[in-house]
Each structure stands twice: as C-alpha cells, then as structure tokens.
Write an enzyme that holds these catalytic residues in place. Structure first.
Site, PDB file in Angstrom:
ATOM      1  N   ARG A  13      37.090  -4.249 -33.448  1.00 31.75           N
ATOM      2  CA  ARG A  13      35.839  -3.202 -32.649  1.00 31.75           C
ATOM      3  C   ARG A  13      36.418  -3.406 -31.107  1.00 31.75           C
ATOM      4  O   ARG A  13      36.116  -2.294 -30.257  1.00 31.75           O
ATOM      5  CB  ARG A  13      34.432  -3.783 -32.853  1.00 31.75           C
ATOM      6  CG  ARG A  13      34.526  -5.422 -32.420  1.00 31.75           C
ATOM      7  CD  ARG A  13      32.889  -5.890 -32.667  1.00 31.75           C
ATOM      8  NE  ARG A  13      32.745  -7.409 -32.702  1.00 31.75           N
ATOM      9  CZ  ARG A  13      31.821  -8.005 -32.319  1.00 31.75           C
ATOM     10  NH1 ARG A  13      30.712  -7.608 -31.641  1.00 31.75           N
ATOM     11  NH2 ARG A  13      31.736  -9.260 -32.038  1.00 31.75           N
ATOM     12  N   SER A  40      27.999  -4.478 -29.246  1.00 33.73           N
ATOM     13  CA  SER A  40      28.274  -4.776 -30.484  1.00 33.73           C
ATOM     14  C   SER A  40      29.565  -3.784 -30.539  1.00 33.73           C
ATOM     15  O   SER A  40      30.609  -4.364 -31.004  1.00 33.73           O
ATOM     16  CB  SER A  40      27.550  -4.660 -31.570  1.00 33.73           C
ATOM     17  OG  SER A  40      26.493  -5.557 -31.376  1.00 33.73           O
ATOM     18  N   GLU A  61      19.690   6.887 -35.431  1.00 31.22           N
ATOM     19  CA  GLU A  61      21.074   7.275 -35.985  1.00 31.22           C
ATOM     20  C   GLU A  61      21.260   8.535 -36.241  1.00 31.22           C
ATOM     21  O   GLU A  61      22.190   9.399 -36.295  1.00 31.22           O
ATOM     22  CB  GLU A  61      21.313   6.378 -36.904  1.00 31.22           C
ATOM     23  CG  GLU A  61      21.677   4.854 -36.434  1.00 31.22           C
ATOM     24  CD  GLU A  61      20.432   3.885 -36.492  1.00 31.22           C
ATOM     25  OE1 GLU A  61      19.400   4.391 -36.693  1.00 31.22           O
ATOM     26  OE2 GLU A  61      20.539   2.952 -35.712  1.00 31.22           O
ATOM     27  N   PHE A  86      24.593   2.003 -40.836  1.00 33.86           N
ATOM     28  CA  PHE A  86      23.851   2.935 -40.198  1.00 33.86           C
ATOM     29  C   PHE A  86      24.656   4.193 -39.677  1.00 33.86           C
ATOM     30  O   PHE A  86      24.145   5.158 -39.481  1.00 33.86           O
ATOM     31  CB  PHE A  86      23.194   2.156 -38.895  1.00 33.86           C
ATOM     32  CG  PHE A  86      22.725   0.989 -39.151  1.00 33.86           C
ATOM     33  CD1 PHE A  86      21.827   0.549 -40.176  1.00 33.86           C
ATOM     34  CD2 PHE A  86      22.612  -0.134 -38.259  1.00 33.86           C
ATOM     35  CE1 PHE A  86      21.387  -0.442 -40.347  1.00 33.86           C
ATOM     36  CE2 PHE A  86      22.361  -1.313 -38.341  1.00 33.86           C
ATOM     37  CZ  PHE A  86      21.284  -1.617 -39.482  1.00 33.86           C
ATOM     38  N   HIS A 112      31.497  -3.663 -37.559  1.00 40.40           N
ATOM     39  CA  HIS A 112      30.574  -4.512 -38.717  1.00 40.40           C
ATOM     40  C   HIS A 112      30.607  -4.080 -40.146  1.00 40.40           C
ATOM     41  O   HIS A 112      29.703  -4.157 -40.871  1.00 40.40           O
ATOM     42  CB  HIS A 112      29.240  -4.640 -38.263  1.00 40.40           C
ATOM     43  CG  HIS A 112      29.209  -5.340 -36.791  1.00 40.40           C
ATOM     44  ND1 HIS A 112      29.909  -4.709 -35.566  1.00 40.40           N
ATOM     45  CD2 HIS A 112      28.548  -6.310 -36.643  1.00 40.40           C
ATOM     46  CE1 HIS A 112      29.602  -5.608 -34.620  1.00 40.40           C
ATOM     47  NE2 HIS A 112      28.678  -6.692 -35.070  1.00 40.40           N
ATOM     48  N   ARG A 170      33.901  -6.825 -37.305  1.00 43.60           N
ATOM     49  CA  ARG A 170      33.227  -7.758 -36.182  1.00 43.60           C
ATOM     50  C   ARG A 170      33.975  -8.787 -35.918  1.00 43.60           C
ATOM     51  O   ARG A 170      34.024  -9.141 -34.773  1.00 43.60           O
ATOM     52  CB  ARG A 170      31.818  -8.205 -36.966  1.00 43.60           C
ATOM     53  CG  ARG A 170      31.210  -9.120 -35.885  1.00 43.60           C
ATOM     54  CD  ARG A 170      29.810  -9.702 -36.567  1.00 43.60           C
ATOM     55  NE  ARG A 170      29.384 -10.463 -35.347  1.00 43.60           N
ATOM     56  CZ  ARG A 170      28.856 -11.911 -35.762  1.00 43.60           C
ATOM     57  NH1 ARG A 170      28.819 -11.985 -37.013  1.00 43.60           N
ATOM     58  NH2 ARG A 170      28.335 -12.647 -34.706  1.00 43.60           N
TER      59      ARG A 170
END
Lengths: 317, 281
Positions: A13, A40, A61, A86, A112, A170
């Site tokens: 990421r 994140s 989203e 998501f 993630h 992640r």
C-alpha cells in the site's frame, strides 16, 4: 537458479501511495478520492500536495465510485482508495453500470486485500474480489507483489485508458523487484527458469513462490516461477510456453480458488493444452482474525503450501 | 422570449414518438416518459447551453445526466429532435443491434448519453463528479440531472446529496420528477418518503418548486430561478410536480403505465389525443 534479494520489508500500500504522489507531480489530470481511509491507503502525501485534486467522500463508497465515474467526463483520471472489500463487493453495481459498462477511465485502488489484513477478521478480508472484478467486461485486474511493483503499476495504470482494478495489501512483505522496473500491463514476468514445474503466482504469493522454488531446488526440482501481476488480461502465451516445457503447474494466490487466478489459468490450459494443475488458494471459505503469518499458515497460502502442491502435481505428470 | 408554441408543438411530437416507440416493441416505460416531455423539451431547447455536436467531455457546455434511465423514450426522442442523431433511428428502440438500448448507455456510442443509467440511484454521484470536474477545469457551465421520486428510495442518492452540500457543489441543478408513482403503486403506498423538500433542505440544498411540471412556462420560470441560485455555495434541487402519463388521458394519474406499452387500439387513442406537429419519424 536465479535468486532474489529482499531489500527490506515494505507494504504494497505504501508503494501505491508513493506511485500516487509521483503521479500528482507528473499528471495534472490525476485526481484521488478516498472513503475515510487516507492513512490506511497512504494517500496523505497526495492530499497534502494537491488538496484541490483530493476528494474526501466520507464513509460512502457507492458515492465515491459514482463521483469517480462522473469526474472522468472532462478529462480527469480518478483514483479511488479504500479497502478491497469496500472497493468491490460493496459497490459492485456502481462499478458495473457507472464505470465498466459506461467505459469510464476510473482506477479502483484496493488495499488490505485477502487474509493478510489480519486481525480485523473476515468482515474485512475479501477473498472474492479478483473474481468479482475479472468478470466485468473491459475491466483490467492487477494484483501486485511488492512495494516497487505496486508503485510502478500505480504509475502505469494512469497511462492506460479504461477501468482498472489494482489490488494490494496491508502487511510489510519482501521488496525484491527492481526499483526502476517498467510495468507492462498484461505482461507476465518470468522470475526463474525451470524444467519440472511452473509456479504461477500473484500478489503476496510471488515471494512465497520464490522461497518455495529455493526449497524445491534443494530437492533437485527445478521450478519456473512466473509473476502474474495482471490477472486480466492474462498473459496466456507466457503460461502456455512455460507449461509446454514443464508439463505441470501450481497456481498461488491470496484468494478463493473459485474465481481467482487459478481458474483463469485452468481455463487457458483446458482450452489449449490440458495440464495437471494444483491450486494454492483458499478453499471456498471466509477468513478469521489472526496475524497475517498465522492466517497464511492456517489457510495454506505460503511457501510450504506451494512446495506440497508441487509434490502433488509432479506425481500427476 | 422563447416561443412557447414551438416548444408545445415539439412536446406533442415527442409524446407521439414515445407512444410509437414503446408500442412497436411492446415494452418500455411510457408513463414517466410522457410526464417529463415538457421538461426535456424545455431543457434541451431553452434551458441548457449546449454545443450542437456531441463530445463526451462536454467542456464549455452544460451537461445533463438522466438517473432514472427507464424513461429512455423521452430522452431519445428529445436527443434526436435536438439534432444528436437521426430521428429515424428512433425506429430501432430496444431492437437488436441498436444504439437505443432499453436503458441509456454509452456502450454503443449514442451521441448525447454520457453514462449508463437504469440501475437506480447512481445519477447523483455521477452528476456531482462531473460538476467537480467542471470546477477543476474552471468551466463555468452547469450540470443538470433528473431523478425519479421513487428512485430516492435508493440509499446511494443520500450519500451524494450529503456530499454535495458538504462540498459546496453549487454548479448543479438536480430535478426530482415528483409524479408520486412507482412500479408497484403510489410512492405513498410503496414506501412513503414524507417531505422530499424537507429532506433536501435538511441536507443543505436550495430547493425550488415547480408546481405544474407539465406547463412549459412554469418550467422555464422555475428553471430560470434555479439557475439564478447556482454559484452561491449550495447545490440546487428542483421539485418538479408532474403527472405520470401526461397527455394521454387513460395513462394519467396511475402507475399502471409505468412499464407497460399500449396495444394497437390504445396507441390509436393516444395518438389521436396528440396530433402530429413536426412529422412522425
């Protein structure tokens, strides 16, 4: 056999974040949207550098995907950022109608992904997203293996016109591909040469495949490891060329065996060159809480699992 | 001043187009299409500043997004009669190999359409995205959108509606077709929504009412007011009260013709109530 050096563990990421930062400087049409996960997704720097081109949409989203589709009208290249779950399952119809069917130049960037999200558990660990996205006509599906490749892919997809799903993760994992690589969408990367088995891996499983190849090499088995960063369009030729030599294949991915890379490879082989294949993937199951390493061990997604799958497939040759 | 009679004549012709299109393929959504005929004609003939030729990016012109894509017959008829594609192409509505799909899409390259719609509730987000890009491009033109009232039952709308006010998207005029009907019946019976005006106001929008949404003068006046309210920091919503099936007496004030085509006899009656003005396709 050719070996690779881990230059230090890094999260994919952050590779995305670095790529986006670079794009911010080089392409003024790039805009970024995030649904309350800036930290994140490592989008902080882009946001700080280009506040006018950054859109915080809140925990919404579906709206984010629609906004992105609309922003392409007038020439912007939107990059959306949220977790893989998501980014796909939650907004499938929005992606299907407003992005894919409408031929919109949206880059859906998903962090993630898979079990390595870890402790948050199955609600957040999507293992079905590759399947969801690859079934959409016109959608390009990419799952990068390390920091450097994720950065290169992020930059590359801005130059590709059309919807793209970019999947990354992640945890900090081995960073071993070249810093200055030329990322070519749809072009497999052959990492090692071998004659006994082809190992086709994507995402976090690529490093595991290299580790497995070393173990196999010690056992006198020569493995050809192919990094398939682009699951759609699939590099059929690279796979077929390799299996013509080795006669068997192991596919490895952090995803359900239903709908994943393995099925895409099986389709190519069934059509052109039926070949024994073993699947290193989750077995039609949800994940659970745990550390990434514990989960990858429990669900059979590591170098050991690839070695075992190779032993099985070799017997079927 | 616009020539209201010309707009009225065009509206009558559009009604004939709608009836003939859905009759030919025995499918489609005439009710909502008829109810919005005056609005579409006014929008494309008078209200929007638009270029003659179609360009997807639409820089330097107003844009329109249809969220409730099932009223494609009125959209197609008005697009064709505004010069985006040959009027004869209306003959291909819902047929195989046509650019005039059941619900509008960009996929076949039909000029005038900028996004697919039909799966409801997605138009606010798309229109808002286009409005944001207009701001980034320093393009002072407006984005218009149309949504069904039943469609507001979809949750994504409210994500967009919340976003718009929070981000001062004030270059958009979103119209809600308040006809009070949806496929299964009156909206008040299917899922009563209470006051749509109060909801938009609570979400930070400026709201303009057009009490008679089937009256061209009222539409022009209301939309002019809406336009005057743009650029003031708040998104603008127009509540357009229309009669579903307007202009064909047996189709009016009912949900029955939401998604049903007239038979031969019904078509003849409908056409007799709307005399040919500009020539059938």
């Amino acid at each position: 056999m050719k070996t690779y050096t881990n230059t230090g563990n890094k999260d994919t990421r952050s590779g995305f974040g670095a790529g986006l930062t670079e794009l911010g400087k080089t392409n003024e049409n790039v805009v970024a949207l995030c649904a309350d996960l800036i930290g994140s997704l490592k989008m902080d720097e882009f946001k700080a550098n280009h506040p006018e081109r950054f859109f915080q949409v809140g925990i919404a989203e579906a709206n984010m995907i629609g906004l992105a589709a609309g922003m392409t009208i007038g020439g912007k290249i939107p990059f959306t950022g949220t977790f893989a779950n998501f980014s796909t399952g939650r907004v499938y119809d929005q992606i299907r109608q407003s992005v894919a069917y409408s031929d919109k130049n949206v880059k859906i960037c998903a962090s993630h992904a898979g079990l390595t999200l870890g402790e948050d558990g199955a609600t957040h660990q999507i293992l079905e997203d590759i399947g969801l996205m690859k079934m959409l006509p016109g959608m390009t599906v990419i799952n990068t293996c390390d920091y450097n490749q994720t950065k290169a892919a992020t930059i590359a997809i801005a130059k590709h016109h059309g919807p793209v799903y970019l999947r990354f993760g992640r945890p900090k994992v081995a960073n071993f591909t070249p810093e200055d690589q030329n990322f070519e969408i749809g072009k497999a990367v052959q990492l090692t040469e071998g004659n006994d088995v082809t190992i086709v891996a994507t995402g976090h499983l690529v490093w595991e495949a290299l580790e497995a190849a070393k173990t196999l090499n010690d056992q006198g088995i020569s493995a050809e490891v192919i990094n398939i960063h682009t699951i759609k369009p699939l590099d059929d030729k690279a796979i077929l060329d390799s299996v013509s030599k080795t006669g068997c294949v192991v596919t490895a991915e952090e995803h359900n065996y239903l709908g994943g890379l393995g099925e895409s490879v099986a389709r190519v082989l069934a059509q052109h060159q039926p070949t024994p294949q073993e699947f290193v993937a989750t077995n039609d199951t949800f994940g659970e809480s745990g550390t990434p390493a514990q989960l990858m061990e429990k669900y059979g997604l590591n170098a050991n699992a690839i070695v075992k799958a190779t032993e099985t497939v070799l017997k079927r040759k | 001043m616009p020539n209201t009679q010309q707009l009225q004549d065009l509206t009558t012709q559009v009604r004939r187009d709608i009836l003939r299109m859905v009759h030919k393929v025995n499918s489609g959504h005439p009710g909502g299409s008829l109810g919005c005929a005056e609005f579409f004609v006014s929008l494309y003939q008078e209200i929007m500043e638009r270029n003659d030729s179609f360009d997807m990016d639409g820089i330097g012109e107003d844009l329109f997004f249809l969220s409730n894509g099932h009223i494609s017959p009125v959209f197609y008829s008005v697009l064709a009669r505004s010069g985006y594609f040959p009027v004869d192409e209306l003959n291909t509505f819902r047929l195989i190999d046509s650019r005039l799909q059941g619900h509008p899409t960009t996929h076949e390259g039909l000029p005038g359409v900028r996004v697919a719609s039909g799966s409801l509730g997605q138009g606010f987000s798309v229109a808002l995205g286009a409005a944001e890009t207009k701001k980034l491009n320093n393009d002072n033109h407006l984005v218009y959108s149309l949504h069904g009232d039943g469609e507001l039952q979809e949750g994504q709308n409210w994500e967009g509606i919340m976003y718009a006010a929070a981000n001062n998207v004030d270059n958009i005029i979103s119209t809600i077709d308040l006809n009070g009907q949806q496929i299964d019946g009156a909206t008040d019976d299917v899922l009563p929504m209470g006051s749509v005006r109060a909801k938009f106001e609570a979400f930070g929008w400026t709201v303009v009412d057009i009490e008679n949404g089937n009256d061209i003068d009222a539409i022009l006046k209301g939309m002019a007011e809406a336009k005057s309210l743009t650029g003031k920091g708040k998104p603008v919503c127009v509540l357009l009260k229309t009669v579903m099936g307007n202009g064909v007496d047996f189709m009016m004030h009912t949900h029955a013709w939401h998604g049903k085509a007239p038979n031969d006899e019904q078509l003849a009656i409908g056409l007799s109530q709307n005399t040919e003005t500009l020539g059938d396709y």
